[in-house]
Design an enzyme around this catalytic site. Sequence first.
Site, short mmCIF file in Angstrom:
data_model
loop_
_atom_site.label_atom_id
_atom_site.label_comp_id
_atom_site.label_asym_id
_atom_site.label_seq_id
_atom_site.Cartn_x
_atom_site.Cartn_y
_atom_site.Cartn_z
CD GLU A 24 -6.52 4.13 3.56
OE1 GLU A 24 -5.85 3.10 3.29
OE2 GLU A 24 -6.24 4.89 4.50
CB SER A 61 -0.94 0.01 1.21
OG SER A 61 -1.88 -1.03 1.14
CG HIS A 85 -1.99 2.64 7.80
ND1 HIS A 85 -2.33 1.88 6.70
CD2 HIS A 85 -1.53 1.77 8.73
CE1 HIS A 85 -2.09 0.61 6.96
NE2 HIS A 85 -1.61 0.50 8.18
CG HIS A 87 -3.85 -7.95 5.27
ND1 HIS A 87 -3.00 -8.65 4.44
CD2 HIS A 87 -3.71 -6.64 4.92
CE1 HIS A 87 -2.36 -7.81 3.64
NE2 HIS A 87 -2.79 -6.58 3.90
CG ASP A 89 -4.20 -0.02 -1.92
OD1 ASP A 89 -5.17 -0.79 -2.10
OD2 ASP A 89 -3.71 0.21 -0.80
CG HIS A 90 -3.06 -3.77 -2.65
ND1 HIS A 90 -3.86 -4.61 -1.90
CD2 HIS A 90 -2.58 -2.85 -1.77
CE1 HIS A 90 -3.86 -4.23 -0.64
NE2 HIS A 90 -3.09 -3.16 -0.53
CG ASP A 125 -5.15 -3.92 3.24
OD1 ASP A 125 -4.83 -4.62 2.26
OD2 ASP A 125 -4.37 -3.69 4.18
CG HIS A 173 -1.43 -6.78 -0.63
ND1 HIS A 173 -0.57 -5.70 -0.56
CD2 HIS A 173 -2.21 -6.69 0.48
CE1 HIS A 173 -0.80 -5.01 0.53
NE2 HIS A 173 -1.80 -5.59 1.19
CB THR A 189 -3.63 4.97 1.96
OG1 THR A 189 -3.60 3.63 1.46
CG2 THR A 189 -4.44 5.84 1.01
#
Length: 513
Positions: A321, A100, A161, A330, A367-368, A326, A443, A163
């Site tokens: 964001e 990220s 963080h 995870h 972002d991914h 995310d 990711h 981002t």
Amino acid sequence: RPRLRKYIMLLHSKEPKFWNDWAQKTLDKALSLQTLNKNKAQNLILFLGDGMGVPTVTAARILKGQLRGQPGEEGQLEMDKFPFVALSKTYNTNAQVADSAGTATAYLCGVKANEGTVGVSAAAVRSQCNTTQGNEVTSILRWAKDAGKSIGIVTTTRVNHATPSAAYAHCVDRDWYSDNEMPADAVEAGCKDIARQLFENIPDIDVIMGGGRKYMYPKNTTDVEYPGQPKHSGTRKDGRNLVKEWVDRNTEKKGHYVWNKKDLLSLNPTKVDYLLGLFEPADLPYDLERNKETDPSLSEMVEVAIKILRRNPNGFYLLVEGGRIDHGHHEGKAKQALHEAVEMDRAIGRADLMTSTSDTLTVVTADHSHLFGFGGYTQRGNSIFGLAAMISDVDQKPFTAILYGNGPGYKLVNGARENVSTVDYQDNSYLAQAAVPLSSETHGGEDVAVFAKGPMAHLLHGVHEQNYIPHAMAYAACIGQNRAHCLASAGATPRRPGLAGLVGLATVMRLLC
């Protein structure tokens, strides 16, 4: 009534007229887009769903519909309504599957970078402080501020963080949240932690909202919300109270600091020029676990932010964001991740009601991706968190439609895959089964979607490198290096790239072809 709506939808879907009429309406809309919106963008909004790959978008669409009592598949997210869609290639300069930090540098600063670094070029090496100086790159947040616009950052993670930090920081390690997380030699060498850079690098960021309170206070300072929990206490070794410093600088400039929902929503945005909202010591809670009395939702924060920012006659840039999509992935908690995505979609809808496509370019992207998917030949209207319509023809056990390629959901019982029918797979924190055991799911490396509407939204089309996004947005708003066309329209001579730059670009393109 929800069951009735679902029944009616399934009944209609059996009629060819239903699908033909729907397609014709969609065609009419497509034909209306032939006249492109070439207005200058007064305002720019970027919604970033961290880890929101295409499978997550699809699953969130189904969930949104099912929360309304519909089958779900036929529904629309707010981002689905955007007229232009592109794909973004997410790799970092040193990583096929990105993180990220490097991706944030791409879609905010316009250059691809190494994984783990923010606001620096690929010449900077992760965790090596002495590679910072001279390799800093500026973001579209800075370009907007330099153009006289108001700027804001809203996130469900820590404001320092990966981002959000790429919008203002230049740091060779995304984990240097405060000086407490930095190695001593990096501090001695003059590298700055990210929390400090938030307040020092770009003067007067108009709106900052998210978590990360503990990184702003001296070490062991008791947290205002969790006084009996040392893990939430301040972390800073330099003794600085960054919140107090901000308040002292901004009180006379109509600046307000808030740490809970009540104080936030009690503000009169017409009388606020600067806002700092830090609602948790670290990340904000998942939306499913949020205390609705004390913690604001993402859509509530976005509404307040826009009300403050839009008062500037020069317009604004806002980064939003949905960062905990995310985190849910995870942790293997698909239900948490998808509800985070639905809440971000609510925020997109809230922003839509407060802005106009005539002067506001809104972009939604990720972002991914993640190693998240769903399948198993499920029936129409099947709960997105439910079981597949079949059992395994190998171990004769059922499985959920949602699965991960790797992560903490890998579990063996007596040497065999767990029988999911014996557990509550609808639980908010259920760990979806994974093929490979990992403490944290990884990711994914595939392209992610880019949705755009408003002035010059058509510039986001086809398949692009991720770092193209801020260049297109800046062009639409006539900021940063993308002002030549604006000068030309005003009668000035447009600036053209130098010969050396064109030759260099042509050389690279030949190598790529």
